[in-house]
Design an enzyme around this catalytic site. Sequence first.
Site, mmCIF file in Angstrom:
data_model
loop_
_atom_site.group_PDB
_atom_site.id
_atom_site.type_symbol
_atom_site.label_atom_id
_atom_site.label_comp_id
_atom_site.label_asym_id
_atom_site.label_seq_id
_atom_site.Cartn_x
_atom_site.Cartn_y
_atom_site.Cartn_z
ATOM 1 N N TYR A 185 90.696 -5.297 -40.302
ATOM 2 C CA TYR A 185 89.294 -4.924 -40.064
ATOM 3 C C TYR A 185 89.306 -3.471 -39.669
ATOM 4 O O TYR A 185 88.069 -2.991 -40.020
ATOM 5 C CB TYR A 185 88.957 -5.906 -38.782
ATOM 6 C CG TYR A 185 87.944 -5.278 -37.883
ATOM 7 C CD1 TYR A 185 86.641 -5.460 -38.073
ATOM 8 C CD2 TYR A 185 88.072 -4.418 -36.701
ATOM 9 C CE1 TYR A 185 85.685 -4.628 -37.356
ATOM 10 C CE2 TYR A 185 87.365 -3.842 -35.790
ATOM 11 C CZ TYR A 185 86.103 -4.091 -36.153
ATOM 12 O OH TYR A 185 85.181 -3.142 -35.312
ATOM 13 N N SER A 237 84.290 2.224 -35.182
ATOM 14 C CA SER A 237 85.050 1.807 -33.972
ATOM 15 C C SER A 237 86.042 2.581 -33.594
ATOM 16 O O SER A 237 87.021 3.332 -34.249
ATOM 17 C CB SER A 237 85.678 0.262 -34.411
ATOM 18 O OG SER A 237 86.511 -0.126 -33.282
ATOM 19 N N LYS A 276 86.691 -0.055 -41.244
ATOM 20 C CA LYS A 276 86.140 1.113 -40.803
ATOM 21 C C LYS A 276 86.753 2.327 -40.937
ATOM 22 O O LYS A 276 85.639 3.169 -41.098
ATOM 23 C CB LYS A 276 86.232 0.598 -39.014
ATOM 24 C CG LYS A 276 85.545 -0.470 -38.454
ATOM 25 C CD LYS A 276 84.111 -0.401 -38.670
ATOM 26 C CE LYS A 276 83.332 -1.852 -38.316
ATOM 27 N NZ LYS A 276 81.991 -1.858 -38.609
HETATM 28 C C1 UD1 Z 1 89.185 -5.545 -30.286
HETATM 29 C C2 UD1 Z 1 89.541 -4.999 -31.387
HETATM 30 C C3 UD1 Z 1 88.770 -3.769 -32.020
HETATM 31 C C4 UD1 Z 1 87.416 -4.103 -32.103
HETATM 32 C C5 UD1 Z 1 86.795 -4.809 -30.694
HETATM 33 C C6 UD1 Z 1 85.302 -5.486 -30.913
HETATM 34 C C7 UD1 Z 1 92.123 -5.267 -31.479
HETATM 35 C C8 UD1 Z 1 93.464 -4.753 -31.263
HETATM 36 N N1 UD1 Z 1 90.972 -4.441 -31.316
HETATM 37 O O1 UD1 Z 1 89.191 -4.608 -29.265
HETATM 38 O O2 UD1 Z 1 89.193 -3.221 -33.116
HETATM 39 O O3 UD1 Z 1 86.741 -3.183 -32.703
HETATM 40 O O4 UD1 Z 1 87.626 -5.746 -30.342
HETATM 41 O O5 UD1 Z 1 85.396 -6.459 -31.517
HETATM 42 O O6 UD1 Z 1 92.072 -6.563 -31.440
HETATM 43 N N2 UD1 Z 1 91.979 -9.834 -23.300
HETATM 44 C C9 UD1 Z 1 92.475 -10.804 -22.368
HETATM 45 N N3 UD1 Z 1 92.298 -12.010 -22.781
HETATM 46 C C10 UD1 Z 1 91.488 -12.623 -23.744
HETATM 47 C C11 UD1 Z 1 90.909 -11.551 -24.581
HETATM 48 C C12 UD1 Z 1 91.216 -10.041 -24.240
HETATM 49 O O7 UD1 Z 1 93.367 -10.572 -21.843
HETATM 50 O O8 UD1 Z 1 91.237 -13.809 -23.834
HETATM 51 C C13 UD1 Z 1 92.077 -8.514 -23.000
HETATM 52 C C14 UD1 Z 1 92.865 -7.581 -24.170
HETATM 53 O O9 UD1 Z 1 94.117 -7.795 -24.100
HETATM 54 C C15 UD1 Z 1 92.530 -6.294 -23.827
HETATM 55 C C16 UD1 Z 1 91.095 -6.401 -23.328
HETATM 56 O O10 UD1 Z 1 91.029 -7.824 -22.800
HETATM 57 O O11 UD1 Z 1 93.181 -5.598 -23.181
HETATM 58 C C17 UD1 Z 1 89.808 -6.334 -24.263
HETATM 59 O O12 UD1 Z 1 90.291 -7.108 -25.119
HETATM 60 P P1 UD1 Z 1 88.833 -7.424 -26.386
HETATM 61 O O13 UD1 Z 1 87.834 -7.708 -25.837
HETATM 62 O O14 UD1 Z 1 89.412 -8.309 -27.416
HETATM 63 O O15 UD1 Z 1 88.672 -5.877 -27.042
HETATM 64 P P2 UD1 Z 1 89.824 -4.955 -27.887
HETATM 65 O O16 UD1 Z 1 91.193 -5.570 -28.051
HETATM 66 O O17 UD1 Z 1 89.989 -3.733 -27.104
#
Ligand code: UD1
Length: 337
Positions: free
Chosen positions: A151, A126, A155
Amino acid sequence: MNQTVLLPGGAGFIGSHIAAELLDLGYEVVIVDDLSNARPDVIDRLEKISGRRPVFYQADVADRSALDRVFTENRIDAVIHLAGFKAVGESVQKPVAYYRNNLDSTLTLLETMATHGVKKLIFSSSATVYGAENPVPYTEDMPRGSCTNPYGWTKSMIEQILSDACVADPALSVVCLRYFNPVGAHESGLIGEMPNGIPNNLMPYITQTAAGIRAELSVFGNDYPTPDGTGVRDYIHVVDLAKGHVAAIDYVNQHTGWEAINLGTGCGTSVLELVHAFEKVNGVPVPHRIAPRRSGDLAFCYANVDKAARLLHWHAEKSVEDMCRDAWHWQENAKNL
Ligand code: UD1
């Protein structure tokens, strides 16, 4: 004779898309999955997509005797290791369970591969291993950073274990594929992401909100130093990601040693850009409001994708619009599965 590829964790979101690609290309596919985060009928749906049924074992990869049986009953040429717990928040609550499960399954897999003389391994890593210290775009020569959760550390630790194993056994060939943000679904609408309970990740939250299952999406922070203030990520279509694994099989067939390779598009998209693209391409509203930042999140996370192009001769082809359309098609279709 066709190569046989073992997919531990192959019934899950990413594994099922890899299985579909491999079956399509004529590979023999063997899936080992304990179905702790996947449904058994994925195997039927894979057969529906490709007309060929993968060999399936319901077993925990850390179960040594079960895994030994899989290697004894099948002549495995290469392994794509996707088995593992993956919920970031849960890993903070249950760190020991995460370390036990993710490390144990990898160690048992490595020992069983050694016993059976299997030397080619692709590991599902990841972008989280870059931690918070490195500047974007991430290149593979950067040192791994400090992960914000257990998690992520699993990795990072597994990458180290695999790298050490390659030093000790020069015949081993390992590629750690560092995924950015896999989203979307197979265009058949038959396989996709099926999170248990409330989704943690953005795209499944968007599709469930559009479907009316969730009232509104919380946008975690709009005060990041990004163009619109919301977090920027490198979303990659899961079918492109799956094709990257096929390219990695060709690579491990021809090389030995350890490599880490980013699988992303190289392009950043903000939360609001993704929400608006989704609304536009699908013609459905996604009610959303700005909420506080989520702890552990970074402003930016995107890949430099030169190494994948150079070593794997692969690059992502699908657009953000494709990702949004296919994710929605899957959400709508999954109701009937
Ligand atoms: C997350 C994990 C990463 C993992 C990946 C896949 C963290 C810090 N990182 O990545 O280790 O490999 O998921 O499972 O948790 N967001 C919103 N609202 C939501 C959900 C997300 O605004 O309800 C935003 C987040 O703040 C971020 C973006 O969407 O900016 C992507 O979030 P997400 O899909 O959870 O992925 P990551 O955080 O990038």
